[in-house]
Design a protein around this motif. Structure first.
Motif, PDB file in Angstrom:
ATOM      1  N   GLU A  21     -17.425 -10.726 -19.805  1.00  0.00           N
ATOM      2  CA  GLU A  21     -16.375 -11.714 -20.064  1.00  0.00           C
ATOM      3  C   GLU A  21     -15.382 -11.245 -21.128  1.00  0.00           C
ATOM      4  N   THR A  34      -3.869 -14.361 -16.505  1.00  0.00           N
ATOM      5  CA  THR A  34      -4.989 -15.275 -16.575  1.00  0.00           C
ATOM      6  C   THR A  34      -6.264 -14.525 -16.198  1.00  0.00           C
ATOM      7  N   ILE A  35      -7.389 -15.085 -16.578  1.00  0.00           N
ATOM      8  CA  ILE A  35      -8.668 -14.455 -16.234  1.00  0.00           C
ATOM      9  C   ILE A  35      -8.853 -14.381 -14.718  1.00  0.00           C
ATOM     10  N   PRO A  36      -8.514 -15.434 -13.951  1.00  0.00           N
ATOM     11  CA  PRO A  36      -8.625 -15.295 -12.491  1.00  0.00           C
ATOM     12  C   PRO A  36      -7.723 -14.193 -11.917  1.00  0.00           C
ATOM     13  N   GLU A  37      -6.540 -13.993 -12.499  1.00  0.00           N
ATOM     14  CA  GLU A  37      -5.659 -12.916 -12.032  1.00  0.00           C
ATOM     15  C   GLU A  37      -6.298 -11.544 -12.288  1.00  0.00           C
ATOM     16  N   ARG A  39      -9.549 -10.911 -12.585  1.00  0.00           N
ATOM     17  CA  ARG A  39     -10.691 -10.775 -11.670  1.00  0.00           C
ATOM     18  C   ARG A  39     -10.211 -10.426 -10.249  1.00  0.00           C
ATOM     19  N   GLU A  40      -9.079 -10.980  -9.841  1.00  0.00           N
ATOM     20  CA  GLU A  40      -8.514 -10.667  -8.530  1.00  0.00           C
ATOM     21  C   GLU A  40      -8.063  -9.198  -8.475  1.00  0.00           C
TER      22      GLU A  40
END
Length: 62
Positions: A21, A34-37, A39-40
């Motif tokens: 993380e 962003t964290i989701p970006e 991870r993508e």
């Protein structure tokens, strides 16, 4: 006394660990993503740091 240069650790600084993380959060802050970006990006391009940085700059520039 100088460090023993023959003793190397197992970490690979050229990779971003998507499982850690703090690494994902640091990468996100560094490129204002962003964290989701992040991870993508890791899912799409793998975890090679140079490739991810290139793609993150392109994404942030849009």
């Amino acid at each position: 006394m100088a460090d023993d240069k023959s003793k190397r650790d197992f970490r690979d600084r050229g990779l971003v660990s998507g499982d850690e993380e703090y690494e994902v959060a640091h990468f996100a802050r560094k490129f204002q993503l962003t964290i989701p970006e992040v991870r993508e990006l890791i899912a799409k391009h793998g975890n090679d740091r140079d490739t991810l940085e290139r793609e993150a700059k392109a994404l942030a520039g849009r």
